[in-house]
Design a protein around this motif. Structure first.
Motif, short mmCIF file in Angstrom:
data_model
loop_
_atom_site.label_atom_id
_atom_site.label_comp_id
_atom_site.label_asym_id
_atom_site.label_seq_id
_atom_site.Cartn_x
_atom_site.Cartn_y
_atom_site.Cartn_z
N SER A 127 27.63 -18.21 16.03
CA SER A 127 27.27 -18.47 14.53
C SER A 127 25.89 -18.72 14.50
CB SER A 127 28.25 -19.62 14.09
OG SER A 127 27.70 -20.84 14.52
N ALA A 128 25.41 -18.78 13.19
CA ALA A 128 23.77 -19.18 13.05
C ALA A 128 23.34 -20.31 13.67
CB ALA A 128 23.62 -18.87 11.32
N GLU A 129 24.27 -21.41 13.47
CA GLU A 129 23.83 -22.75 13.88
C GLU A 129 23.99 -22.93 15.39
OE1 GLU A 129 26.28 -22.77 11.24
OE2 GLU A 129 24.56 -22.08 9.94
N ALA A 130 25.00 -22.00 16.10
CA ALA A 130 25.27 -22.18 17.31
C ALA A 130 24.23 -21.99 18.26
CB ALA A 130 26.54 -21.23 17.71
N PRO A 131 24.30 -22.78 19.43
CA PRO A 131 23.16 -22.58 20.62
C PRO A 131 23.42 -20.87 21.08
CG PRO A 131 25.05 -23.84 21.33
CD PRO A 131 25.30 -23.71 19.95
N GLU A 132 22.25 -20.45 21.66
CA GLU A 132 22.12 -19.31 22.32
C GLU A 132 22.94 -19.43 23.70
OE1 GLU A 132 18.27 -16.75 20.83
OE2 GLU A 132 18.34 -17.83 23.06
N ILE A 133 23.78 -18.23 24.01
CA ILE A 133 24.31 -18.33 25.16
C ILE A 133 23.84 -17.15 26.05
CG2 ILE A 133 26.70 -18.23 26.52
CD1 ILE A 133 27.99 -19.31 23.78
N SER A 134 23.41 -17.54 27.37
CA SER A 134 22.87 -16.25 28.29
C SER A 134 23.27 -16.80 29.52
CB SER A 134 21.45 -16.13 28.06
OG SER A 134 20.96 -15.40 26.99
N TYR A 135 23.72 -15.92 30.44
CA TYR A 135 24.19 -16.34 31.77
C TYR A 135 23.04 -15.92 32.67
CZ TYR A 135 29.13 -16.53 30.24
OH TYR A 135 30.36 -16.87 29.43
N THR A 136 22.85 -16.52 33.86
CA THR A 136 21.92 -16.39 34.93
C THR A 136 22.24 -14.79 35.42
OG1 THR A 136 21.93 -18.74 35.30
CG2 THR A 136 21.04 -17.16 36.82
N LEU A 193 30.91 -3.97 20.68
CA LEU A 193 30.46 -3.28 19.78
C LEU A 193 29.32 -3.41 18.76
CD1 LEU A 193 31.35 -0.36 18.66
CD2 LEU A 193 32.82 -1.38 17.08
N GLN A 194 29.33 -4.65 18.24
CA GLN A 194 28.55 -5.17 17.30
C GLN A 194 27.10 -5.43 18.09
OE1 GLN A 194 30.60 -8.57 15.85
NE2 GLN A 194 29.66 -8.23 13.77
N PHE A 195 27.23 -6.04 19.38
CA PHE A 195 26.10 -6.16 19.93
C PHE A 195 25.36 -4.53 20.27
CE2 PHE A 195 24.68 -6.08 24.66
CZ PHE A 195 23.33 -6.75 24.65
N VAL A 196 25.89 -3.66 20.75
CA VAL A 196 25.40 -2.42 21.23
C VAL A 196 24.88 -1.89 19.83
CG1 VAL A 196 25.96 -0.09 22.12
CG2 VAL A 196 26.82 -2.21 23.28
N ALA A 197 25.82 -1.78 18.75
CA ALA A 197 25.37 -1.06 17.69
C ALA A 197 24.01 -1.71 17.10
CB ALA A 197 26.47 -1.26 16.62
N TRP A 210 25.83 -8.94 28.44
CA TRP A 210 26.29 -9.53 27.46
C TRP A 210 27.08 -10.83 28.10
CZ3 TRP A 210 30.74 -11.59 25.63
CH2 TRP A 210 30.76 -12.16 24.23
N PRO A 211 27.25 -11.97 27.63
CA PRO A 211 26.31 -12.45 26.44
C PRO A 211 24.99 -12.92 26.81
CG PRO A 211 27.44 -14.26 27.34
CD PRO A 211 27.85 -13.12 28.21
N ASN A 212 24.00 -12.16 26.12
CA ASN A 212 22.50 -12.46 26.39
C ASN A 212 21.98 -12.71 24.98
OD1 ASN A 212 20.02 -12.03 27.45
ND2 ASN A 212 20.02 -9.93 27.96
N LYS A 213 21.51 -14.03 25.10
CA LYS A 213 21.10 -14.64 23.79
C LYS A 213 22.04 -14.31 22.82
CE LYS A 213 16.36 -13.91 25.15
NZ LYS A 213 15.25 -12.82 24.90
N PHE A 214 23.36 -14.65 23.03
CA PHE A 214 24.57 -14.66 22.13
C PHE A 214 24.54 -15.72 21.32
CE2 PHE A 214 29.13 -15.58 21.56
CZ PHE A 214 29.40 -14.65 20.49
N LYS A 215 24.80 -15.69 19.92
CA LYS A 215 25.05 -17.02 18.90
C LYS A 215 26.38 -16.71 18.31
CE LYS A 215 21.48 -18.96 17.16
NZ LYS A 215 20.46 -19.21 16.24
#
Lengths: 438, 346
Positions: free
Chosen positions: A412-421, A170-174, A405-410
């Motif tokens: 937390s602020a310090e966490a690495p970005e997560i994206s699947y192929t 929801l947060q992602f789409v909003a 999703w997850p597409n460049k999902f973090k």
């Protein structure tokens, strides 16, 4: 001559006695019971996943149990648990006593799984639950470990995490709507089917959405089997909501998506819509389900890791459809169970429990590691989060279930970005973009 | 010693003159004996489980027959009593820590109260209206169950109830003995004056009222008695399954008991009991063809109801036994003269 014959007789009797009293000596297969509502799509998923695991393992020569190669044999048990919980327990008893299975995978309806869990635990058989999401199933493990230690969750991750995932979606789409359409005060309509499982989600959503800086435009509760939802959609349109947070597991997910598409309601849909997780959704909505977003486990286009594509492609080729989460019986057998058996070199349930609870295995949906609770007790609950299991957010884009999703999902602020192929960008429906273009 | 000899002689006389003279009574005797001796012959936990569940549903089905079959108060929401019994036993067991031999009777008494709650507003209703009203009650209770998840466990139900016994054989005997006793009591009730009044209410309530009988009292009695035995079945089920969940209140549970009763023959008590012991194992047997299981079950039920509208067991009974045209006593069909009045049978 007489003496020789009596020696032969003694030898034969001894051999017979050994065969009967030590069946493991003669045993060359591992029997796995697959229990689920086999006349429904959930049970078919259980069975198909298990069949694929069996075929792959047996084709590779079987399971190495302490130096001996053993083939997998599946036994199907129709629990009929949607209609009759008693039937489900009878099916489990049948697996335990008549078929004498070594392990069990499956189960869907929580009430039935709890009753089946008791039976499997009584017989001290390892049971991988691959359908029910309620946390209580694993809380029992922590609270009475000696009794319930043979139960492990295989899929999905527990309902608390399902809720957290859907709020992330929801947060992602909003966030996308806010940034692309410059909507300062986002309004969210909560639409949940009138079912008990959805009640706590509605309460949680009402509490959490304002904390995300959005306003709850209202709550609508159509019947799970409603075929006409135009009244709800009109009311949502009048409420001025830009986002519709859906909580659907039943057939209402189809008319809701179809009629929203036909009426071009200026609000995007995000959340849980189980019907939209199926390949048949596009046809069922006659293409009007375009741009619908839902939580999911698999998508043909997405690879969570190197194991995803081989599994999904083989599954699609074998069964003609994308696997659903109940097909995670595949991962439970192939990755969790067989890995543990080969490591422990035994079929002894107690020894296997000790291996499974601590092992970390990669599966087509991510990394499986079992959690402990706050007090350090074993829960046998799947770990949720980045690096483990996270689930997917998919959007229907012109007839394809695309991973968004997850597409460049973090986390937390310090966490690495997560994206699947295979991830693609989320698309705002054109009529929604048009409605809010300034 | 003489007393023992007297009683033995009496039992032998009853067996010879009352039981062994009719095939139906021989079947009932064999049923009692086989149920009591089964664990000594069969050591299959699955088979024992099926018999235990059949015993529980037999009490449940007979309790429906007591109310709807005999009194004609068609109840399509009989799961209410079963569910109330199950939930009450579970709450008393888990919250108050009471043992099962206390919770099950108390659960049954709560089901009696539920019988009054349902019975009083339904007194003025008949036929379809009564059936539809009773159908609503378990649905209302289901709503209450979900509204108070702290007490009822919500969609999960209440789990972890104490077992009836740690031994399967002992559990079997507890349930089977309760089933045999309960069904015998129900049969005796229906065979008494009360049973005749129940019959009469079903056939012509106005005539019964005209005879000066308080039909309200008897109808409420039927609801309470039926609720009591269904509550016993619910309590046994909860302790056997170790869970009391929303499934005990589902519409399926209510309709299942109607199917059992109609299949076996309503207004008999023994009919529904026999039907349960035929249909429950049959449904398990149909697991051999899992895709067609429900279809086969439906086919068998429809076939029986089509050709034996009075129920399977009364149909068989009427084939092997005949009523004497003069004294109305039942005789084995092969007899030429009545065993009591010696009148010609044909």
């Amino acid at each position: 001559m007489k003496k020789i014959r009596s020696y032969w007789v003694i030898l034969l009797v001894c051999a017979l006695a050994l065969t009967v009293s030590v069946p493991a000596w003669a045993k060359d297969t591992i029997k796995i019971g697959v229990i689920g509502p086999m006349q429904f799509v959930q049970g078919k998923g259980h069975w198909n996943g298990a069949v694929m695991a069996m075929e792959e393992i047996n084709a590779a020569g079987g399971v190495n149990v302490g130096g001996k190669k053993m083939k997998i044999e599946l036994v199907q048990a129709d629990s009929n648990e949607f209609l009759n919980v008693t039937d489900a327990t009878n099916a489990m008893e049948l697996l335990m006593t008549r078929h004498k299975v070594d392990f069990v995978v499956g189960g869907f309806r929580t009430e039935a799984v709890m009753a089946m869990q008791d039976i499997a635990m009584e017989y001290k058989k390892i049971f991988f639950g691959a359908g029910a999401a309620h946390p209580e199933l694993c809380l029992r493990v922590a609270q009475d470990y000696d009794t319930y230690k043979y139960f492990f969750r295989a899929a999905p991750f527990n309902s608390n995490y399902l809720v957290r995932s859907s709020f992330l979606h929801l947060q992602f789409v909003a966030g996308i709507l806010k940034s692309q359409l410059n909507i300062p005060n986002m309004k969210v309509a909560i639409v949940a089917e009138k079912a008990m499982w959805a009640d706590p989600m509605v309460t949680a959503a009402e509490g959490v959405i304002p904390k995300f800086g959005m306003e709850v435009a209202g709550v609508w509760r159509p019947s799970p089997v409603a075929t006409d939802v135009t009244a709800e959609l009109s009311a949502i349109q009048r409420s001025g909501a830009q986002v519709i947070f859906t909580i659907f597991s039943s057939s209402v997910g189809i008319p809701f998506a179809r009629q929203a598409g036909e009426l071009k309601i200026p609000a995007v849909q995000v959340g849980i819509n189980v019907e939209a997780q199926k390949d048949s959704f596009w046809e069922a909505t006659q293409g009007q389900g375009n741009y619908i977003f839902t939580m999911n486990t698999y998508s043909r286009e997405v690879e969570q890791n190197e194991l995803t594509a081989p599994f999904v492609n083989a599954y699609v080729e074998r069964f003609g459809e994308t696997p659903t989460y109940t097909a995670d019986t595949y991962a439970a057998i192939k990755h969790s169970l067989v890995t543990a058996i080969e490591k422990a070199g035994t079929l002894n349930a107690d020894k296997l429990v000790e291996v499974i609870r601590d092992q970390v295995v990669k599966t087509p949906t991510g990394v499986v590691q079992y959690m402990k609770d706050d007090q350090g007790r074993y829960l046998h609950e799947l770990t949720w989060g980045p690096g483990y299991l996270l689930g997917l957010g998919v959007q229907w884009q012109d007839g394809k279930m695309a991973g968004v999703w997850p597409n460049k999902f973090k986390a937390s602020a310090e966490a690495p970005e997560i994206s699947y192929t295979g991830m693609v960008d989320y698309i705002i429906p054109p009529w929604v973009a048009e409605a809010y273009k300034k | 010693m003489n007393l023992l000899r007297y009683y033995l002689r009496k039992v032998f006389a009853v067996l010879k003159n009352e039981v062994l003279v009719l095939p139906s009574r021989i079947v009932v005797l064999l049923f009692f004996l086989s149920m009591l001796l089964m664990p000594l012959v069969v050591d299959d936990p699955y088979f024992i489980r099926i018999l235990v569940l059949a015993s529980i549903f037999a009490i449940f089905a007979a309790s429906w027959d007591l109310l709807s079959g005999f009194t004609g108060q068609i109840n399509f929401g009989h799961a209410l009593f079963f569910g109330v019994g199950a939930y009450s036993s579970a709450i008393l067991n888990m919250q108050a820590g009471l043992p099962h031999w206390v919770t099950i009777p108390l659960g049954a008494l709560v089901a009696v109260a539920a019988g009054l709650v349902v019975g009083i507003p339904c007194l003025r209703l008949r036929g379809t209206y009564l059936a539809l009203t009773t159908l609503a009650f378990p649905i209302i209770l289901l709503g209450i169950v979900f509204a108070f998840p702290g007490l009822t466990g919500g969609e999960l139900g209440i789990s972890g109830l104490t077992r009836l016994s740690t031994s399967r054989t002992v559990t079997y005997y507890i349930i089977v003995c309760i089933m045999l006793v309960s069904c015998t009591i129900m049969w005796k009730v229906t065979d008494s004056k009360i049973g005749i009044i129940f019959h009469a209410i079903r056939e012509d309530e106005l005539a019964v009222k005209a005879a000066g009988i308080n039909t309200i009292l008897y109808k409420l009695m039927a609801f309470c008695l039926s609720g009591f035995f269904a509550g016993i079945a619910g309590g046994l089920y909860a302790h056997f399954m170790r869970i009391a969940g929303p499934s005990t209140l589902e519409v399926h549970m209510s309709f299942q008991v109607v199917i059992f009763s109609v299949f076996g023959g309503i207004a008999t008590i023994w009919g529904p009991v026999g039907a349960v012991f035929i249909l429950v194992p049959l449904l398990e047997f149909f697991r051999l063809w899992p895709e067609f299981r429900t279809l086969l079950f439906a086919f068998v039920v429809i076939l029986i109801l089509l050709y034996m509208p009075g129920g399977l067991l009364p149909w068989i009974r009427n084939k092997v036994e005949e009523e004497c045209p003069r004294c109305k006593i039942r005789n084995f069909a092969a007899r030429r003269v009545c065993r009591v009045c010696a009148a010609e049978m044909r």
